[in-house]
Design a protein around this motif. Structure first.
Motif, PDB file in Angstrom:
ATOM      1  N   THR A 105       0.837  -1.204   0.000  1.00 33.72           N
ATOM      2  CA  THR A 105       0.000   0.000   0.000  1.00 33.72           C
ATOM      3  C   THR A 105       0.871   1.254   0.000  1.00 33.72           C
ATOM      4  OG1 THR A 105      -1.799  -1.114   1.158  1.00 33.72           O
ATOM      5  CG2 THR A 105      -1.752   1.291   1.282  1.00 33.72           C
ATOM      6  N   ILE A 106       1.916   1.261   0.846  1.00 30.75           N
ATOM      7  CA  ILE A 106       2.815   2.413   0.892  1.00 30.75           C
ATOM      8  C   ILE A 106       3.529   2.592  -0.442  1.00 30.75           C
ATOM      9  CG2 ILE A 106       4.898   3.337   1.977  1.00 30.75           C
ATOM     10  CD1 ILE A 106       4.037   2.031   4.567  1.00 30.75           C
ATOM     11  N   SER A 107       4.023   1.519  -0.995  1.00 28.81           N
ATOM     12  CA  SER A 107       4.731   1.585  -2.283  1.00 28.81           C
ATOM     13  C   SER A 107       3.834   2.157  -3.369  1.00 28.81           C
ATOM     14  CB  SER A 107       5.227   0.190  -2.690  1.00 28.81           C
ATOM     15  OG  SER A 107       6.128  -0.321  -1.738  1.00 28.81           O
ATOM     16  N   ALA A 134       9.534  -6.793   6.588  1.00 25.55           N
ATOM     17  CA  ALA A 134       8.988  -5.446   6.403  1.00 25.55           C
ATOM     18  C   ALA A 134      10.093  -4.396   6.453  1.00 25.55           C
ATOM     19  CB  ALA A 134       7.939  -5.165   7.471  1.00 25.55           C
ATOM     20  N   LYS A 135      11.074  -4.576   7.338  1.00 26.71           N
ATOM     21  CA  LYS A 135      12.200  -3.631   7.415  1.00 26.71           C
ATOM     22  C   LYS A 135      12.960  -3.593   6.099  1.00 26.71           C
ATOM     23  CE  LYS A 135      13.063  -3.926  12.400  1.00 26.71           C
ATOM     24  NZ  LYS A 135      13.961  -4.432  13.458  1.00 26.71           N
ATOM     25  N   ASN A 136      13.254  -4.754   5.567  1.00 26.37           N
ATOM     26  CA  ASN A 136      13.989  -4.816   4.296  1.00 26.37           C
ATOM     27  C   ASN A 136      13.208  -4.148   3.176  1.00 26.37           C
ATOM     28  OD1 ASN A 136      16.129  -6.190   5.475  1.00 26.37           O
ATOM     29  ND2 ASN A 136      15.271  -8.211   5.009  1.00 26.37           N
ATOM     30  N   ALA A 137      11.891  -4.347   3.193  1.00 22.98           N
ATOM     31  CA  ALA A 137      11.049  -3.714   2.171  1.00 22.98           C
ATOM     32  C   ALA A 137      11.051  -2.205   2.328  1.00 22.98           C
ATOM     33  CB  ALA A 137       9.624  -4.260   2.259  1.00 22.98           C
ATOM     34  N   LEU A 142      13.019   3.429   0.823  1.00 18.79           N
ATOM     35  CA  LEU A 142      13.792   4.633   1.110  1.00 18.79           C
ATOM     36  C   LEU A 142      14.829   4.918   0.030  1.00 18.79           C
ATOM     37  CD1 LEU A 142      14.432   4.333   4.975  1.00 18.79           C
ATOM     38  CD2 LEU A 142      12.864   5.875   3.793  1.00 18.79           C
ATOM     39  N   GLU A 143      15.321   3.875  -0.607  1.00 19.04           N
ATOM     40  CA  GLU A 143      16.324   4.053  -1.650  1.00 19.04           C
ATOM     41  C   GLU A 143      15.735   4.622  -2.938  1.00 19.04           C
ATOM     42  OE1 GLU A 143      17.983   0.207  -2.051  1.00 19.04           O
ATOM     43  OE2 GLU A 143      19.207   0.331  -0.216  1.00 19.04           O
ATOM     44  N   MET A 144      14.406   4.666  -3.036  1.00 18.63           N
ATOM     45  CA  MET A 144      13.767   5.146  -4.260  1.00 18.63           C
ATOM     46  C   MET A 144      13.920   6.660  -4.420  1.00 18.63           C
ATOM     47  SD  MET A 144      10.340   2.780  -3.970  1.00 18.63           S
ATOM     48  CE  MET A 144       9.538   3.465  -5.415  1.00 18.63           C
ATOM     49  N   LYS A 145      14.065   7.375  -3.280  1.00 17.69           N
ATOM     50  CA  LYS A 145      14.343   8.815  -3.281  1.00 17.69           C
ATOM     51  C   LYS A 145      13.393   9.603  -4.187  1.00 17.69           C
ATOM     52  CE  LYS A 145      19.207   8.492  -2.012  1.00 17.69           C
ATOM     53  NZ  LYS A 145      18.960   9.026  -0.663  1.00 17.69           N
ATOM     54  N   LYS A 146      12.163   9.706  -3.776  1.00 21.20           N
ATOM     55  CA  LYS A 146      11.184  10.513  -4.495  1.00 21.20           C
ATOM     56  C   LYS A 146      11.108  11.894  -3.838  1.00 21.20           C
ATOM     57  CE  LYS A 146       8.418   6.655  -6.142  1.00 21.20           C
ATOM     58  NZ  LYS A 146       8.652   6.964  -7.565  1.00 21.20           N
ATOM     59  N   PRO A 147      11.322  12.970  -4.565  1.00 23.89           N
ATOM     60  CA  PRO A 147      11.399  14.313  -3.964  1.00 23.89           C
ATOM     61  C   PRO A 147      10.108  14.790  -3.311  1.00 23.89           C
ATOM     62  CG  PRO A 147      11.339  14.427  -6.370  1.00 23.89           C
ATOM     63  CD  PRO A 147      11.537  12.993  -6.020  1.00 23.89           C
ATOM     64  N   HIS A 148       8.978  14.200  -3.668  1.00 21.55           N
ATOM     65  CA  HIS A 148       7.707  14.651  -3.096  1.00 21.55           C
ATOM     66  C   HIS A 148       7.275  13.804  -1.903  1.00 21.55           C
ATOM     67  CE1 HIS A 148       6.427  11.261  -5.524  1.00 21.55           C
ATOM     68  NE2 HIS A 148       5.216  11.311  -4.983  1.00 21.55           N
ATOM     69  N   VAL A 149       8.155  12.880  -1.461  1.00 23.23           N
ATOM     70  CA  VAL A 149       7.804  11.973  -0.363  1.00 23.23           C
ATOM     71  C   VAL A 149       8.810  12.127   0.779  1.00 23.23           C
ATOM     72  CG1 VAL A 149       7.467   9.580   0.342  1.00 23.23           C
ATOM     73  CG2 VAL A 149       6.786  10.302  -1.956  1.00 23.23           C
ATOM     74  N   HIS A 150       8.283  12.230   2.016  1.00 26.43           N
ATOM     75  CA  HIS A 150       9.126  12.327   3.211  1.00 26.43           C
ATOM     76  C   HIS A 150       8.671  11.277   4.222  1.00 26.43           C
ATOM     77  CE1 HIS A 150      10.704  16.243   1.853  1.00 26.43           C
ATOM     78  NE2 HIS A 150       9.478  16.421   1.378  1.00 26.43           N
TER      79      HIS A 150
END
Length: 372
Positions: A105-107, A134-137, A142-150
Motif C-alpha cells: 500500500t505504501i509503495s 517489512a524492514k527490508n522492504a 527509502l532508496e527510491m528517493k522521491k522528492p515529493h515523499v518524506h
C-alpha cells in the motif's frame, strides 16, 4: 478527553525541550527543503510523536509564518491535528506493519502524485517493531528517493547504526528532568487559567508538582496524565496522592528501600511497594537505586536535589549491592516490557532475606565527591 492527547502541542513554540530539533526544522522551513527521512528515537512520553506531527504540518501547511510554524487552521493542518489522515499525510504503527499488503500500500501510494498537499509524509511509529521482511522492504522504499515523499520514523529503542538511521536525519529525545516536567506542568496550568485558581493550594503548585514529576519516569505524557487525574479528583496533597493513586514521594520510597537494606520489612512496606501499579513502583525504586550507584561511583548525580540526597543515603549503606543486584535481576526479567508481579515479589523477598542474613548496620561509609 485525555490532556496528554488534547493538549499536545501543534507548533514548535509549544514543543517543550529539543532545541536542536527546533532549530533544524526552522532552518528547513526557511530553506523550503526538508530531508527525505528523519528518525526520532527516545523513551515513551518524550515528545517524539508530537514532534513528528509538527514536522509533518510544517511540510504541508498552506499558511506558515515566517519561521515555518504551521497555521493550525488550514485543511492540511486540521487533518493532522484531528488525526484524520485523509489527505497526503498518513501515520502507521510499526507493530502492525508485518503484512506485505501494507508495505505494498505504501509503495503504491508514494508512486502516485500528491492529491491535496505540497508533498506526501509517511509517519511510522515504533519502527523497531517491523518484521525483518517489512524492514527490508522499507529500506528498499527509502532508496527510491522521491522528492515529493518524506518519511518520519519514531522508535523507543536506540537503533545505533543501521539501515534506517544511516538513511535518515537522526534526533535523540532525552528523558525529561524533574525541573523540566514541573515547568511543563506549570505552563499547562497557566494556559488553562488554573495557576492562580484559589482551589489549587500553593502546596500542590510546588510540592504536588514535584511529587508528580518524580513519579513520571522522565515522561511528559505520564506527568500530564497524573496531573489531570489529580485535578479531576481534587487530590492536592502528597498524603492524598498516596492514598488515592499510590503516587508516593521520594522520601517514602527511600524509607521502603532502607527497610529492605536493613532487613526489617513489614506488611505496610511490602503492600506499598507491590501495589496494583507495581510497575510504576519498580521504575521509581530502580531509578533511585541507579542514582545511588551513580553517586557511589562519581560522587554526584545528574538528578535533582531530592534525588541526590536519596542517592547519598542509599549508596552509603553496606548492603547496597544486595538491592542493586536484586533490582538488576528484576530489570533483566522485564526485557519484554511486562513485569510479572510474582517475579517482583520473589525478588524483593530474596533481597530482604539476604540483607537480614548479612546482619549489617546502616553506618555510612566515606564517599569522596569528585570536583573539577
Amino acid at each position: 478527553m485525555q490532556w496528554s492527547l488534547e493538549k499536545r502541542p501543534h507548533t514548535l513554540a509549544g514543543l517543550y525541550g529539543n532545541p536542536a530539533l527546533k532549530t533544524y526544522l526552522t532552518a528547513c522551513a526557511k530553506q523550503k527543503s526538508f530531508p527525505e527521512s528523519m528518525c526520532f528515537q527516545g523513551q515513551y512520553g518524550t515528545g517524539k510523536t508530537s514532534a513528528a506531527l509538527i514536522a509533518a504540518q510544517m511540510m504541508v501547511c498552506n499558511n506558515p509564518d515566517e519561521n515555518g510554524n504551521p497555521c493550525c487552521e488550514c485543511a492540511a493542518c486540521k487533518d493532522i491535528i484531528n488525526n484524520s489522515f485523509h489527505r497526503d499525510v498518513v501515520m502507521y504503527d510499526g507493530g502492525q506493519m508485518k503484512k506485505d499488503d501494507i508495505i505494498d500500500t505504501i509503495s503504491r501510494d508514494i508512486s502516485l502524485p500528491t492529491r491535496y498537499d505540497k508533498c506526501k509524509v509517511i509517519i511510522m511509529e515504533e519502527v523497531q517493531e517491523l518484521s525483518t521482511k517489512a524492514k527490508n522492504a522499507m529500506l528498499k522504499i527509502l532508496e527510491m528517493k522521491k522528492p515529493h515523499v518524506h518519511f518520519i520514523f519514531t522508535t523507543m529503542e536506540n537503533l545505533g547504526r543501521n539501515g534506517f538511521t544511516s538513511r535518515s536525519v537522526q534526533f535523540n529525545f532525552q528523558q525529561a528532568q524533574i525541573k523540566d516536567l514541573m515547568m511543563y506542568m506549570a505552563q499547562l496550568l497557566q494556559a488553562e487559567g488554573l495557576w492562580d485558581e484559589a482551589k489549587l493550594p500553593k502546596e500542590f503548585l510546588y510540592d504536588g508538582l514535584a511529587n508528580i514529576a518524580q513519579n513520571s519516569n522522565g515522561s511528559y505524557r505520564d506527568a500530564v496524565q497524573i496531573l489531570q487525574k489529580c485535578l479531576m479528583a481534587e487530590t492536592y496533597t502528597k498524603e492524598a496522592m498516596a492514598l488515592n493513586f499510590n503516587i508516593l514521594d521520594t522520601e517514602t520510597y527511600v524509607d521502603i528501600l532502607y527497610g529492605i537494606l536493613n532487613g526489617t520489612p513489614d506488611e505496610k512496606m511490602l503492600n506499598t511497594l507491590i501495589t496494583n501499579d507495581y510497575t510504576a513502583s519498580f521504575r521509581m525504586s530502580y531509578a533511585l537505586i541507579a542514582s545511588a550507584e551513580q553517586f557511589r561511583t562519581f560522587g554526584f548525580t545528574t538528578g535533582s536535589s531530592y534525588t541526590e540526597a536519596a542517592a547519598k543515603k542509599l549508596s552509603s549503606h553496606p548492603n547496597f549491592d544486595i538491592i542493586l543486584n536484586g533490582f538488576k535481576n528484576v530489570s533483566l526479567a522485564n526485557k519484554n516490557g511486562y513485569l510479572e508481579k510474582s517475579d517482583y515479589i520473589l525478588e524483593v523477598c530474596d533481597m530482604v532475606r539476604k540483607c537480614k542474613a548479612a546482619k549489617s548496620t546502616s553506618a555510612p561509609v566515606a564517599v569522596r565527591r569528585i570536583t573539577g
